[in-house]
Design a protein around this motif. Structure first.
Motif, PDB file in Angstrom:
ATOM      1  N   ALA A  16      52.825 -43.820 -41.482  1.00  0.00           N
ATOM      2  CA  ALA A  16      51.780 -44.577 -42.171  1.00  0.00           C
ATOM      3  C   ALA A  16      52.286 -45.068 -43.525  1.00  0.00           C
ATOM      4  CB  ALA A  16      50.541 -43.709 -42.344  1.00  0.00           C
ATOM      5  N   GLN A  19      49.477 -45.196 -48.201  1.00  0.00           N
ATOM      6  CA  GLN A  19      48.290 -44.334 -48.241  1.00  0.00           C
ATOM      7  C   GLN A  19      48.718 -42.903 -48.496  1.00  0.00           C
ATOM      8  OE1 GLN A  19      47.234 -42.071 -45.279  1.00  0.00           O
ATOM      9  NE2 GLN A  19      49.424 -42.181 -44.891  1.00  0.00           N
ATOM     10  N   ASN A  22      45.923 -38.833 -45.398  1.00  0.00           N
ATOM     11  CA  ASN A  22      44.836 -38.907 -44.426  1.00  0.00           C
ATOM     12  C   ASN A  22      45.137 -39.994 -43.395  1.00  0.00           C
ATOM     13  OD1 ASN A  22      42.457 -39.064 -42.993  1.00  0.00           O
ATOM     14  ND2 ASN A  22      41.139 -38.879 -44.790  1.00  0.00           N
ATOM     15  N   SER A  24      43.475 -40.929 -40.896  1.00  0.00           N
ATOM     16  CA  SER A  24      42.307 -41.721 -40.486  1.00  0.00           C
ATOM     17  C   SER A  24      42.150 -42.984 -41.336  1.00  0.00           C
ATOM     18  CB  SER A  24      41.030 -40.875 -40.569  1.00  0.00           C
ATOM     19  OG  SER A  24      40.740 -40.536 -41.912  1.00  0.00           O
ATOM     20  N   GLU A  25      42.777 -43.002 -42.507  1.00  0.00           N
ATOM     21  CA  GLU A  25      42.653 -44.153 -43.400  1.00  0.00           C
ATOM     22  C   GLU A  25      43.860 -45.084 -43.302  1.00  0.00           C
ATOM     23  OE1 GLU A  25      41.992 -42.657 -47.295  1.00  0.00           O
ATOM     24  OE2 GLU A  25      40.128 -41.619 -46.760  1.00  0.00           O
ATOM     25  N   ALA A  26      44.845 -44.714 -42.528  1.00  0.00           N
ATOM     26  CA  ALA A  26      46.062 -45.517 -42.424  1.00  0.00           C
ATOM     27  C   ALA A  26      45.817 -46.793 -41.624  1.00  0.00           C
ATOM     28  CB  ALA A  26      47.168 -44.702 -41.767  1.00  0.00           C
ATOM     29  N   VAL A  27      46.423 -47.876 -42.070  1.00  0.00           N
ATOM     30  CA  VAL A  27      46.271 -49.171 -41.418  1.00  0.00           C
ATOM     31  C   VAL A  27      47.610 -49.682 -40.892  1.00  0.00           C
ATOM     32  CG1 VAL A  27      45.575 -51.579 -41.740  1.00  0.00           C
ATOM     33  CG2 VAL A  27      44.277 -49.744 -42.857  1.00  0.00           C
ATOM     34  N   SER A  93      51.791 -39.080 -41.504  1.00  0.00           N
ATOM     35  CA  SER A  93      51.353 -39.523 -42.820  1.00  0.00           C
ATOM     36  C   SER A  93      52.070 -38.711 -43.882  1.00  0.00           C
ATOM     37  CB  SER A  93      49.838 -39.382 -42.979  1.00  0.00           C
ATOM     38  OG  SER A  93      49.460 -38.019 -42.920  1.00  0.00           O
TER      39      SER A  93
END
Length: 314
Positions: A16, A19, A22, A24-27, A93
Protein backbone atom coordinates in the motif's frame (compact mmCIF):
# COMPACT_ATOMS: atom_id res chain seq x y z
CA UNK A 1 31.23 -23.10 -2.03
CA UNK A 2 28.11 -24.94 -0.90
CA UNK A 3 24.78 -24.33 -2.60
CA UNK A 4 21.81 -23.13 -0.54
CA UNK A 5 18.40 -24.62 -1.39
CA UNK A 6 15.52 -22.42 -0.16
CA UNK A 7 12.12 -24.10 0.17
CA UNK A 8 8.80 -22.30 0.61
CA UNK A 9 6.65 -19.57 -0.83
CA UNK A 10 7.18 -17.11 -3.66
CA UNK A 11 4.40 -14.56 -3.93
CA UNK A 12 3.34 -11.09 -4.96
CA UNK A 13 3.46 -8.38 -2.28
CA UNK A 14 1.03 -5.60 -3.07
CA UNK A 15 2.41 -2.79 -0.93
CA UNK A 16 0.00 0.00 0.00
CA UNK A 17 1.26 3.45 -0.91
CA UNK A 18 0.77 6.84 0.75
CA UNK A 19 -0.94 5.71 3.95
CA UNK A 20 -0.30 4.45 7.46
CA UNK A 21 -0.85 0.96 8.77
CA UNK A 22 -4.56 0.59 8.02
CA UNK A 23 -5.10 -1.53 4.91
CA UNK A 24 -8.79 -0.64 4.79
CA UNK A 25 -7.83 2.93 3.88
CA UNK A 26 -5.30 2.02 1.19
CA UNK A 27 -6.11 3.01 -2.38
CA UNK A 28 -2.91 2.48 -4.36
CA UNK A 29 -0.65 -0.58 -4.29
CA UNK A 30 2.74 -1.30 -5.83
CA UNK A 31 3.57 -4.83 -7.03
CA UNK A 32 6.70 -6.37 -5.50
CA UNK A 33 8.18 -9.87 -5.50
CA UNK A 34 8.04 -11.45 -2.04
CA UNK A 35 8.03 -14.59 0.04
CA UNK A 36 10.60 -15.18 2.78
CA UNK A 37 12.46 -18.20 1.27
CA UNK A 38 12.65 -16.45 -2.10
CA UNK A 39 14.02 -13.33 -0.39
CA UNK A 40 16.67 -15.48 1.32
CA UNK A 41 17.67 -17.06 -2.01
CA UNK A 42 18.04 -13.59 -3.55
CA UNK A 43 20.03 -12.32 -0.56
CA UNK A 44 22.53 -15.16 -1.00
CA UNK A 45 22.81 -14.72 -4.77
CA UNK A 46 23.25 -10.94 -4.46
CA UNK A 47 26.23 -11.52 -2.18
CA UNK A 48 27.81 -13.82 -4.75
CA UNK A 49 26.62 -17.16 -3.37
CA UNK A 50 24.91 -20.11 -5.04
CA UNK A 51 21.21 -20.40 -4.27
CA UNK A 52 18.30 -22.38 -5.65
CA UNK A 53 14.59 -21.81 -5.03
CA UNK A 54 12.15 -24.70 -4.54
CA UNK A 55 8.54 -23.55 -4.59
CA UNK A 56 5.44 -23.15 -6.75
CA UNK A 57 3.85 -20.20 -8.56
CA UNK A 58 0.82 -19.95 -10.82
CA UNK A 59 1.11 -20.33 -14.58
CA UNK A 60 -0.05 -16.73 -14.94
CA UNK A 61 1.50 -13.28 -15.48
CA UNK A 62 2.29 -12.88 -11.78
CA UNK A 63 4.05 -16.24 -11.67
CA UNK A 64 6.08 -15.38 -14.77
CA UNK A 65 7.03 -12.05 -13.20
CA UNK A 66 8.19 -13.69 -9.97
CA UNK A 67 10.41 -16.30 -11.62
CA UNK A 68 11.92 -13.62 -13.86
CA UNK A 69 12.79 -11.51 -10.80
CA UNK A 70 14.63 -14.47 -9.24
CA UNK A 71 16.41 -15.23 -12.52
CA UNK A 72 17.52 -11.61 -12.76
CA UNK A 73 19.06 -11.98 -9.29
CA UNK A 74 20.94 -15.12 -10.45
CA UNK A 75 18.86 -17.51 -8.36
CA UNK A 76 18.49 -20.99 -9.90
CA UNK A 77 14.75 -21.54 -10.50
CA UNK A 78 15.06 -24.84 -12.38
CA UNK A 79 13.43 -26.66 -9.43
CA UNK A 80 10.47 -24.28 -9.19
CA UNK A 81 7.07 -25.61 -10.24
CA UNK A 82 4.06 -23.98 -11.92
CA UNK A 83 0.43 -24.65 -11.12
CA UNK A 84 -2.94 -23.96 -12.69
CA UNK A 85 -3.84 -22.36 -9.36
CA UNK A 86 -3.41 -18.59 -9.27
CA UNK A 87 -0.19 -17.16 -7.79
CA UNK A 88 -0.33 -16.39 -4.06
CA UNK A 89 -0.83 -12.71 -3.17
CA UNK A 90 -0.10 -10.73 -0.02
CA UNK A 91 -1.39 -7.23 0.69
CA UNK A 92 1.00 -5.26 2.86
CA UNK A 93 0.71 -1.95 4.67
CA UNK A 94 3.56 -0.02 6.27
CA UNK A 95 3.39 2.14 9.37
CA UNK A 96 5.59 5.23 9.74
CA UNK A 97 8.31 3.21 11.50
CA UNK A 98 8.42 0.71 8.64
CA UNK A 99 6.56 -2.08 10.46
CA UNK A 100 4.20 -4.21 8.38
CA UNK A 101 0.65 -5.52 8.42
CA UNK A 102 -0.28 -8.47 6.16
CA UNK A 103 -3.38 -9.95 4.57
CA UNK A 104 -2.85 -13.11 2.47
CA UNK A 105 -4.77 -14.45 -0.52
CA UNK A 106 -3.26 -17.90 -0.77
CA UNK A 107 -2.91 -19.76 -4.03
CA UNK A 108 -0.25 -21.68 -5.94
CA UNK A 109 2.43 -21.81 -3.23
CA UNK A 110 0.51 -24.62 -1.50
CA UNK A 111 0.66 -26.77 -4.65
CA UNK A 112 4.38 -27.60 -4.49
CA UNK A 113 4.77 -31.34 -5.03
CA UNK A 114 7.57 -33.37 -3.49
CA UNK A 115 10.29 -34.25 -6.01
CA UNK A 116 12.41 -37.21 -4.79
CA UNK A 117 15.07 -36.52 -7.43
CA UNK A 118 16.12 -33.37 -5.54
CA UNK A 119 17.44 -35.39 -2.60
CA UNK A 120 20.83 -36.03 -4.20
CA UNK A 121 21.36 -32.29 -4.68
CA UNK A 122 21.33 -31.74 -0.90
CA UNK A 123 24.55 -33.75 -0.43
CA UNK A 124 26.87 -31.61 1.77
CA UNK A 125 24.94 -28.49 0.81
CA UNK A 126 22.60 -26.20 2.80
CA UNK A 127 18.82 -26.47 3.10
CA UNK A 128 16.90 -23.42 4.29
CA UNK A 129 13.28 -23.92 5.29
CA UNK A 130 11.10 -20.81 5.57
CA UNK A 131 7.75 -21.72 7.07
CA UNK A 132 5.36 -18.79 6.54
CA UNK A 133 2.85 -20.87 4.54
CA UNK A 134 4.53 -24.29 4.54
CA UNK A 135 2.63 -25.72 7.52
CA UNK A 136 -0.87 -24.83 6.37
CA UNK A 137 -1.57 -28.16 4.70
CA UNK A 138 -1.64 -29.27 1.09
CA UNK A 139 1.16 -30.75 -1.01
CA UNK A 140 3.59 -28.03 0.15
CA UNK A 141 3.50 -29.20 3.76
CA UNK A 142 4.07 -32.81 2.70
CA UNK A 143 6.99 -31.79 0.46
CA UNK A 144 8.43 -29.58 3.19
CA UNK A 145 8.57 -32.46 5.65
CA UNK A 146 10.08 -34.80 3.05
CA UNK A 147 12.86 -32.34 2.22
CA UNK A 148 13.81 -31.99 5.89
CA UNK A 149 14.42 -35.72 6.19
CA UNK A 150 16.10 -35.92 2.78
CA UNK A 151 18.58 -33.29 3.98
CA UNK A 152 19.22 -35.21 7.19
CA UNK A 153 20.28 -38.26 5.17
CA UNK A 154 22.63 -36.19 2.98
CA UNK A 155 24.71 -34.48 5.68
CA UNK A 156 23.20 -31.12 4.81
CA UNK A 157 23.45 -28.05 7.01
CA UNK A 158 19.81 -27.30 7.88
CA UNK A 159 18.45 -23.83 8.61
CA UNK A 160 14.91 -23.10 9.83
CA UNK A 161 12.95 -19.84 10.10
CA UNK A 162 9.34 -20.22 11.34
CA UNK A 163 8.26 -16.94 9.68
CA UNK A 164 5.22 -16.74 11.96
CA UNK A 165 2.34 -14.72 10.49
CA UNK A 166 -0.51 -14.10 12.92
CA UNK A 167 -2.97 -13.52 10.08
CA UNK A 168 -2.38 -17.06 8.78
CA UNK A 169 -2.78 -18.83 12.12
CA UNK A 170 -5.49 -16.74 13.83
CA UNK A 171 -6.41 -18.63 17.00
CA UNK A 172 -4.48 -21.78 16.09
CA UNK A 173 -1.08 -20.99 17.57
CA UNK A 174 -0.91 -24.36 19.33
CA UNK A 175 -0.94 -26.15 15.96
CA UNK A 176 1.74 -23.82 14.62
CA UNK A 177 4.05 -24.55 17.55
CA UNK A 178 3.46 -28.29 17.28
CA UNK A 179 4.30 -28.28 13.57
CA UNK A 180 7.48 -26.27 14.17
CA UNK A 181 8.84 -28.76 16.70
CA UNK A 182 10.42 -31.32 14.30
CA UNK A 183 12.22 -28.52 12.47
CA UNK A 184 13.58 -26.95 15.66
CA UNK A 185 14.67 -30.41 16.81
CA UNK A 186 16.50 -31.28 13.58
CA UNK A 187 17.92 -27.96 12.38
CA UNK A 188 21.49 -26.85 12.93
CA UNK A 189 20.55 -23.16 12.82
CA UNK A 190 17.23 -21.60 13.82
CA UNK A 191 16.45 -17.95 13.23
CA UNK A 192 13.63 -16.44 15.30
CA UNK A 193 12.06 -13.09 15.96
CA UNK A 194 11.55 -12.43 19.68
CA UNK A 195 7.81 -13.15 19.29
CA UNK A 196 8.53 -16.50 17.60
CA UNK A 197 11.10 -17.54 20.19
CA UNK A 198 8.70 -16.74 23.03
CA UNK A 199 5.79 -18.48 21.32
CA UNK A 200 7.64 -21.71 20.51
CA UNK A 201 9.65 -21.94 23.74
CA UNK A 202 6.82 -20.72 26.01
CA UNK A 203 9.39 -18.54 27.78
CA UNK A 204 9.17 -14.74 28.05
CA UNK A 205 12.82 -14.16 28.92
CA UNK A 206 14.83 -14.50 25.72
CA UNK A 207 17.79 -16.18 27.42
CA UNK A 208 15.46 -18.77 28.92
CA UNK A 209 13.80 -19.09 25.51
CA UNK A 210 17.17 -19.91 23.96
CA UNK A 211 17.86 -22.55 26.59
CA UNK A 212 14.47 -24.15 25.93
CA UNK A 213 15.06 -24.11 22.17
CA UNK A 214 18.46 -25.76 22.63
CA UNK A 215 16.80 -28.38 24.84
CA UNK A 216 14.47 -29.12 21.92
CA UNK A 217 17.48 -29.79 19.70
CA UNK A 218 18.51 -26.53 18.00
CA UNK A 219 22.30 -26.21 17.82
CA UNK A 220 22.56 -22.49 17.03
CA UNK A 221 19.80 -20.01 17.82
CA UNK A 222 19.58 -16.41 16.64
CA UNK A 223 16.87 -14.06 17.90
CA UNK A 224 16.66 -10.89 15.81
CA UNK A 225 15.81 -7.80 17.86
CA UNK A 226 15.47 -5.08 15.24
CA UNK A 227 17.56 -2.04 16.08
CA UNK A 228 18.84 -3.76 19.21
CA UNK A 229 20.76 -6.31 17.17
CA UNK A 230 20.66 -10.10 17.47
CA UNK A 231 20.98 -12.51 20.37
CA UNK A 232 23.32 -15.31 19.29
CA UNK A 233 23.09 -18.46 21.38
CA UNK A 234 24.76 -21.85 21.39
CA UNK A 235 24.54 -24.52 24.05
CA UNK A 236 27.71 -23.06 25.59
CA UNK A 237 27.58 -19.29 25.08
CA UNK A 238 25.22 -16.35 24.49
CA UNK A 239 25.88 -12.82 23.35
CA UNK A 240 23.83 -9.96 21.95
CA UNK A 241 25.47 -8.62 18.81
CA UNK A 242 24.67 -4.94 18.12
CA UNK A 243 23.41 -3.73 14.78
CA UNK A 244 24.23 -0.51 12.93
CA UNK A 245 22.16 2.66 13.25
CA UNK A 246 19.85 3.33 10.28
CA UNK A 247 16.60 5.18 9.61
CA UNK A 248 14.18 2.41 8.57
CA UNK A 249 11.51 3.01 5.94
CA UNK A 250 10.43 -0.60 5.29
CA UNK A 251 11.32 -3.60 7.46
CA UNK A 252 10.08 -6.07 4.83
CA UNK A 253 12.81 -8.61 4.17
CA UNK A 254 15.18 -7.49 6.93
CA UNK A 255 15.09 -10.88 8.65
CA UNK A 256 15.50 -12.61 5.31
CA UNK A 257 18.53 -10.46 4.49
CA UNK A 258 19.97 -11.37 7.89
CA UNK A 259 19.59 -15.14 7.53
CA UNK A 260 20.56 -15.02 3.85
CA UNK A 261 23.79 -13.22 4.68
CA UNK A 262 24.50 -15.63 7.53
CA UNK A 263 23.93 -18.66 5.30
CA UNK A 264 26.07 -17.15 2.55
CA UNK A 265 28.96 -16.89 4.98
CA UNK A 266 28.41 -20.48 6.16
CA UNK A 267 28.32 -21.66 2.54
CA UNK A 268 31.84 -20.30 2.06
CA UNK A 269 33.28 -22.47 4.85
CA UNK A 270 35.38 -25.46 3.93
CA UNK A 271 33.73 -27.39 6.78
CA UNK A 272 30.33 -26.69 8.35
CA UNK A 273 31.58 -28.11 11.65
CA UNK A 274 33.56 -24.95 12.36
CA UNK A 275 30.38 -22.99 13.15
CA UNK A 276 29.63 -25.35 16.03
CA UNK A 277 33.04 -24.99 17.65
CA UNK A 278 34.10 -21.40 16.97
CA UNK A 279 31.85 -18.89 18.76
CA UNK A 280 34.04 -15.95 17.71
CA UNK A 281 33.55 -16.92 14.07
CA UNK A 282 29.78 -16.98 14.60
CA UNK A 283 29.89 -13.56 16.26
CA UNK A 284 31.71 -12.12 13.27
CA UNK A 285 29.19 -13.68 10.88
CA UNK A 286 26.19 -12.38 12.86
CA UNK A 287 27.74 -8.89 12.97
CA UNK A 288 27.91 -8.87 9.16
CA UNK A 289 24.41 -10.35 8.86
CA UNK A 290 23.05 -7.63 11.17
CA UNK A 291 24.47 -5.04 8.81
CA UNK A 292 22.76 -6.72 5.83
CA UNK A 293 19.43 -6.70 7.65
CA UNK A 294 19.76 -3.06 8.66
CA UNK A 295 20.68 -1.88 5.15
CA UNK A 296 17.62 -3.67 3.76
CA UNK A 297 15.29 -1.53 5.91
CA UNK A 298 16.52 1.71 4.33
CA UNK A 299 14.76 1.09 0.99
CA UNK A 300 11.31 -0.05 -0.07
CA UNK A 301 10.73 -3.62 -1.25
CA UNK A 302 12.56 -6.66 0.07
CA UNK A 303 14.50 -7.92 -2.95
CA UNK A 304 15.36 -4.51 -4.38
CA UNK A 305 16.71 -3.43 -1.00
CA UNK A 306 18.96 -6.45 -0.40
CA UNK A 307 22.64 -5.40 -0.20
CA UNK A 308 25.52 -6.36 -2.43
CA UNK A 309 28.76 -7.66 -0.92
CA UNK A 310 30.51 -4.30 -1.38
CA UNK A 311 27.99 -2.65 0.98
CA UNK A 312 28.98 -4.95 3.84
CA UNK A 313 32.70 -4.21 3.75
CA UNK A 314 33.82 -1.94 6.61
Amino acid sequence: MAEVFCVGELLIDFVAENQGSNLSEAVEFTKKAGGAPANVACAIAKLGGKSSFIGCVGNDPFGHFLLNVLKDENVDVSLAQRSKTFTTLAFVSLAEDGERDFVFSRGADRELKYDPSIKKKFDHNILHLGAATAMLGGPLEEAYNHYLFDALTKDSFISFDPNYRADLWKDNQVAFVKKCMPFVQKSHLCKFSLEEAQLISEKKDMHEACDALHDMGANIVTITLGGDGTLLSTTQQKQTVPSIAVTPVDTTGAGDAFIGCLLYQISELANFESVFSDFDLLLKMVRTANKAGAITTTKYGAIAALPHKSQLID
